[in-house]
Design an enzyme around this catalytic site. Structure first.
Site, PDB file in Angstrom:
ATOM      1  CG  ASP A 271       2.939  -6.134   8.431  1.00  0.00           C
ATOM      2  OD1 ASP A 271       2.299  -6.258   7.702  1.00  0.00           O
ATOM      3  OD2 ASP A 271       3.039  -6.572   9.901  1.00  0.00           O
TER       4      ASP A 271
ATOM      5  CG  HIS B 242       1.280  -5.338  -1.802  1.00  0.00           C
ATOM      6  ND1 HIS B 242       1.701  -5.260  -0.441  1.00  0.00           N
ATOM      7  CD2 HIS B 242       0.929  -6.587  -2.211  1.00  0.00           C
ATOM      8  CE1 HIS B 242       1.404  -6.519  -0.167  1.00  0.00           C
ATOM      9  NE2 HIS B 242       0.813  -7.258  -0.933  1.00  0.00           N
TER      10      HIS B 242
ATOM     11  CG  LEU C  96      17.515   9.446   2.475  1.00  0.00           C
ATOM     12  CD1 LEU C  96      16.600  10.043   3.718  1.00  0.00           C
ATOM     13  CD2 LEU C  96      16.488   8.783   1.829  1.00  0.00           C
TER      14      LEU C  96
HETATM   15  C1  FPP Z   1       3.460  -6.335   4.342  1.00  0.00           C
HETATM   16  O1  FPP Z   1       1.958  -6.078   4.044  1.00  0.00           O
HETATM   17  C2  FPP Z   1       4.283  -5.726   3.208  1.00  0.00           C
HETATM   18  C3  FPP Z   1       4.861  -6.278   2.146  1.00  0.00           C
HETATM   19  C4  FPP Z   1       5.304  -7.687   2.388  1.00  0.00           C
HETATM   20  C5  FPP Z   1       5.486  -5.729   1.175  1.00  0.00           C
HETATM   21  C6  FPP Z   1       5.867  -4.208   1.360  1.00  0.00           C
HETATM   22  C7  FPP Z   1       6.113  -3.801  -0.335  1.00  0.00           C
HETATM   23  C8  FPP Z   1       5.648  -2.278  -0.646  1.00  0.00           C
HETATM   24  C9  FPP Z   1       5.280  -1.351   0.320  1.00  0.00           C
HETATM   25  C10 FPP Z   1       5.761  -2.109  -1.984  1.00  0.00           C
HETATM   26  C11 FPP Z   1       7.043  -2.749  -2.899  1.00  0.00           C
HETATM   27  C12 FPP Z   1       8.244  -1.992  -2.454  1.00  0.00           C
HETATM   28  C13 FPP Z   1       8.745  -1.266  -3.326  1.00  0.00           C
HETATM   29  C14 FPP Z   1      10.178  -1.016  -2.960  1.00  0.00           C
HETATM   30  C15 FPP Z   1       8.369  -0.743  -4.810  1.00  0.00           C
HETATM   31  P1  FPP Z   1       1.216  -7.212   4.232  1.00  0.00           P
HETATM   32  O2  FPP Z   1       1.103  -7.676   2.773  1.00  0.00           O
HETATM   33  O3  FPP Z   1       2.089  -8.608   5.013  1.00  0.00           O
HETATM   34  O4  FPP Z   1      -0.296  -6.868   4.937  1.00  0.00           O
HETATM   35  P2  FPP Z   1      -1.108  -7.968   5.884  1.00  0.00           P
HETATM   36  O5  FPP Z   1      -0.225  -8.177   7.153  1.00  0.00           O
HETATM   37  O6  FPP Z   1      -1.980  -6.808   6.383  1.00  0.00           O
HETATM   38  O7  FPP Z   1      -1.382  -8.841   5.172  1.00  0.00           O
END
Ligand code: FPP
Length: 244
Positions: free
Chosen positions: A22, A39, A133
């Protein structure tokens, strides 16, 4: 006399670590960048954590990449996330396979775009015999739906006579979840300072230690992982029993 090496004294790492990644959006906002930049850096952090997990001898690493609720985000952001998943699978499968990583997906990933479904099937098939893993990626995943679906499958089996009521227990139930064959997580980490599970592994995390960290996901490094594991080693896991 044998002198024990420092490694011999080191406690075993948790067998299964699950991470709620997150804070990508906040990371980008703090730099005046579009959310997609957060991201993208999140994928770099993910790559680093997979490498660190391999080095540390962790058996299972589960990453929450896209929840069943994430469809509520603006369509452009959903497209960006799906695009990153596509790129990740296209670009990194070969290296992951070479390093002995076994890839598994949980969630309703079969409902994604057909080309992504194909990439996922290919990744799972290609790496199925690897013994390093196990990287479990949760995409279009939500625990409530997973539990309802398991209940439905069991109800069908009971009503068509292939299962008796007496056969329903915790083990049978767990075998109908997407995580069938994967041990429950020992440690669940959530970054960015939020302290909730957000529909992630609600059944499986029943006795997991929860570690909430202030670091935003794109800034998460091997040292952040070590810090979380250190915190885990200071917890006393009692599984409902009394203190020994
Ligand atoms: C939360 O941060 C993150 C996500 C909803 C997406 C996580 C995805 C990735 C790390 C990359 C994609 C994955 C792969 C497997 C290629 P947020 O956007 O909710 O952050 P915020 O709360 O600060 O807005």
């Amino acid at each position: 006399m044998t002198i024990p090496s420092p490694e011999a004294d080191a406690p075993e790492p948790p067998r299964h670590i699950a991470i709620i990644m997150d804070g990508n959006g906040r990371w980008a906002k703090a730099r005046g960048l579009p959310r997609v930049a957060g991201h993208q850096r999140g994928v770099d952090a993910l790559r680093g954590v997979v490498e660190a997990g391999q080095e540390m001898g962790i058996d299972y690493l589960t990453l929450y990449a896209f929840s069943s609720e994430n469809w509520k985000r603006p369509p452009t952001e959903v497209d960006d996330l799906m695009g990153l998943l596509r790129l990740y699978l296209r670009r990194e499968l070969r290296d992951l396979h070479r390093n002995g990583v076994r890839i598994r997906f949980i969630g309703e990933w079969r409902r994604l775009a057909p080309d992504i479904v194909k990439l996922i099937e290919d990744a799972e098939r290609t790496t199925s015999d690897n013994s390093g893993l196990t990287l479990v990626i949760a995409v279009n995943y939500g625990s409530h739906r997973e539990i309802v679906e398991a209940s439905r499958q069991i109800a069908v089996a009971v009503s068509d006579g292939s299962m008796s009521l007496d056969e329903i227990d915790e083990t049978t139930f767990a075998s109908h979840l997407h995580t069938d064959g994967i041990p429950d997580p020992d440690l669940v980490i959530r970054t960015s300072g939020e302290q909730r599970l957000s529909n992630f592994l609600l059944w499986q995390a029943c006795y997991a230690e929860l570690v909430f960290m202030d670091v935003l996901w794109p800034d998460f490094t091997k040292s952040s992982l070590e810090q979380a594991i250190d915190e885990y080693h200071h917890r006393e896991r009692r599984y409902g029993a009394t203190r020994s």
